[in-house]
Design a protein around this motif. Structure first.
Motif, PDB file in Angstrom:
ATOM      1  N   ARG A   1       0.842  -1.187   0.000  1.00 46.11           N
ATOM      2  CA  ARG A   1       0.000   0.000   0.000  1.00 46.11           C
ATOM      3  C   ARG A   1       0.880   1.241   0.000  1.00 46.11           C
ATOM      4  N   GLN A   2       0.377   2.281  -0.652  1.00 46.89           N
ATOM      5  CA  GLN A   2       1.117   3.531  -0.743  1.00 46.89           C
ATOM      6  C   GLN A   2       1.186   4.225   0.611  1.00 46.89           C
ATOM      7  N   GLY A   3       0.102   4.238   1.343  1.00 46.88           N
ATOM      8  CA  GLY A   3       0.085   4.937   2.631  1.00 46.88           C
ATOM      9  C   GLY A   3       0.451   6.398   2.457  1.00 46.88           C
ATOM     10  N   ASN A   4       1.338   6.912   3.277  1.00 41.02           N
ATOM     11  CA  ASN A   4       1.762   8.315   3.193  1.00 41.02           C
ATOM     12  C   ASN A   4       2.979   8.512   2.292  1.00 41.02           C
ATOM     13  N   SER A   5       3.397   7.467   1.601  1.00 44.68           N
ATOM     14  CA  SER A   5       4.555   7.568   0.704  1.00 44.68           C
ATOM     15  C   SER A   5       4.211   8.384  -0.533  1.00 44.68           C
ATOM     16  N   THR A   6       5.230   8.973  -1.123  1.00 49.52           N
ATOM     17  CA  THR A   6       5.043   9.629  -2.414  1.00 49.52           C
ATOM     18  C   THR A   6       4.915   8.549  -3.482  1.00 49.52           C
TER      19      THR A   6
ATOM     20  N   MET B   1      -0.345  -6.207 -17.007  1.00 48.40           N
ATOM     21  CA  MET B   1      -1.679  -6.100 -16.437  1.00 48.40           C
ATOM     22  C   MET B   1      -1.657  -6.414 -14.935  1.00 48.40           C
ATOM     23  N   GLU B   2      -0.933  -7.450 -14.539  1.00 38.17           N
ATOM     24  CA  GLU B   2      -0.828  -7.799 -13.122  1.00 38.17           C
ATOM     25  C   GLU B   2      -0.128  -6.689 -12.339  1.00 38.17           C
ATOM     26  N   GLN B   3       0.945  -6.174 -12.901  1.00 36.30           N
ATOM     27  CA  GLN B   3       1.676  -5.095 -12.236  1.00 36.30           C
ATOM     28  C   GLN B   3       0.768  -3.887 -12.025  1.00 36.30           C
TER      29      GLN B   3
ATOM     30  N   THR C   1      -2.317  -0.245  -8.740  1.00 36.07           N
ATOM     31  CA  THR C   1      -3.544   0.537  -8.596  1.00 36.07           C
ATOM     32  C   THR C   1      -4.255   0.205  -7.296  1.00 36.07           C
ATOM     33  N   ARG C   2      -4.281  -1.064  -6.966  1.00 41.58           N
ATOM     34  CA  ARG C   2      -4.947  -1.518  -5.746  1.00 41.58           C
ATOM     35  C   ARG C   2      -4.330  -0.888  -4.491  1.00 41.58           C
ATOM     36  N   GLY C   3      -3.031  -0.631  -4.507  1.00 41.44           N
ATOM     37  CA  GLY C   3      -2.350  -0.097  -3.336  1.00 41.44           C
ATOM     38  C   GLY C   3      -2.301   1.410  -3.247  1.00 41.44           C
ATOM     39  N   LEU C   4      -2.825   2.105  -4.241  1.00 40.06           N
ATOM     40  CA  LEU C   4      -2.779   3.575  -4.231  1.00 40.06           C
ATOM     41  C   LEU C   4      -3.738   4.172  -3.216  1.00 40.06           C
ATOM     42  N   ARG C   5      -3.436   5.398  -2.804  1.00 39.00           N
ATOM     43  CA  ARG C   5      -4.371   6.149  -1.975  1.00 39.00           C
ATOM     44  C   ARG C   5      -5.626   6.433  -2.804  1.00 39.00           C
ATOM     45  N   PRO C   6      -6.772   6.585  -2.147  1.00 44.12           N
ATOM     46  CA  PRO C   6      -8.039   6.760  -2.867  1.00 44.12           C
ATOM     47  C   PRO C   6      -8.042   7.906  -3.882  1.00 44.12           C
ATOM     48  N   GLU C   7      -7.404   9.008  -3.544  1.00 38.18           N
ATOM     49  CA  GLU C   7      -7.448  10.155  -4.460  1.00 38.18           C
ATOM     50  C   GLU C   7      -6.667   9.922  -5.747  1.00 38.18           C
ATOM     51  N   LEU C   8      -5.825   8.892  -5.780  1.00 46.73           N
ATOM     52  CA  LEU C   8      -5.054   8.586  -6.987  1.00 46.73           C
ATOM     53  C   LEU C   8      -5.597   7.366  -7.741  1.00 46.73           C
ATOM     54  N   LYS C   9      -6.424   6.576  -7.087  1.00 46.59           N
ATOM     55  CA  LYS C   9      -6.958   5.361  -7.718  1.00 46.59           C
ATOM     56  C   LYS C   9      -7.783   5.663  -8.962  1.00 46.59           C
ATOM     57  N   SER C  10      -8.594   6.727  -8.914  1.00 51.74           N
ATOM     58  CA  SER C  10      -9.480   7.030 -10.043  1.00 51.74           C
ATOM     59  C   SER C  10      -8.681   7.322 -11.310  1.00 51.74           C
TER      60      SER C  10
ATOM     61  N   PHE D   1       2.111   9.690 -15.054  1.00 51.84           N
ATOM     62  CA  PHE D   1       0.771  10.225 -14.860  1.00 51.84           C
ATOM     63  C   PHE D   1       0.463  10.427 -13.378  1.00 51.84           C
ATOM     64  N   LEU D   2       0.806   9.454 -12.562  1.00 52.72           N
ATOM     65  CA  LEU D   2       0.506   9.542 -11.138  1.00 52.72           C
ATOM     66  C   LEU D   2       1.304  10.640 -10.449  1.00 52.72           C
TER      67      LEU D   2
END
Length: 171
Positions: free
Chosen positions: A45-50, A75-77, A82-91, A111-112
């Motif tokens: 998970r990204q958590g508070n990481s950049t 695709m797996e990567q 994507t699954r581990g991103l913070r909510p504001e970046l998932k979209s 992009f992120l």
């Protein structure tokens, strides 16, 4: 050396010793190692990481899986990242992958990171700039079971410091 593998160099005195330690630890092709690495990737998970720090950890896991003989498809990567991103970046990540075109980690990173830069003022917690705050909103009626709240008479100083007693109001 990245922080994730730096511990493998501790106590080694020559570059050959370090190389042997790193390659034996990361080069294991056992089924257990592959399952362990996949589990780490799935729970990352990204958590508070950049984004840069998060994707650096992703890169170590991707390379470790390649060395272990279990490379992941793009695709797996992308799915695990994507699954581990913070909510504001998932979209954003989801919209990039919705087209069906394969997105490399490098493209996703660009992009992120741009999106993270745009959001920096909207989400200060992502950079550790603010502390979380818990707020309480109550109805303001009665003592609520003695949880430290006073009756409205006590707030106004009425009734000599006493609230309701035995169901009757003090006058």
């Amino acid at each position: 050396m990245s922080d994730e593998v730096l511990h493998l160099a501790l106590g080694r005195h020559t570059s050959a010793d370090i190389w042997a330690s790193v390659s034996s630890a990361l080069g294991s092709t056992s089924e257990a190692r592959c399952i362990n690495l996949l589990g780490q990737f799935q729970h990352l998970r990204q958590g508070n990481s950049t984004i840069a720090d998060y994707l650096a950890r992703v890169g170590v896991l991707v390379e470790s899986l390649i060395q272990a003989g279990r490379p992941l498809s793009l695709m797996e990567q992308t799915l695990y990242v994507t699954r581990g991103l913070r909510p504001e970046l998932k979209s954003l990540a989801t919209s990039l992958t919705a087209s069906g075109a394969q997105v490399t980690l490098s493209n996703l990173s660009d992009f992120l990171q741009a999106h993270e830069f745009i959001l920096v003022d909207d989400y200060p917690m992502a950079n550790g700039a603010a502390s979380p705050v818990a707020l309480y909103a109550g109805t303001g009626r009665g003592s609520h079971g003695g949880c430290g709240r006073q009756s409205s008479n006590q707030h106004r100083g009425g009734g000599g410091g006493r609230g309701k007693r035995d169901g009757q109001q003090q006058r």
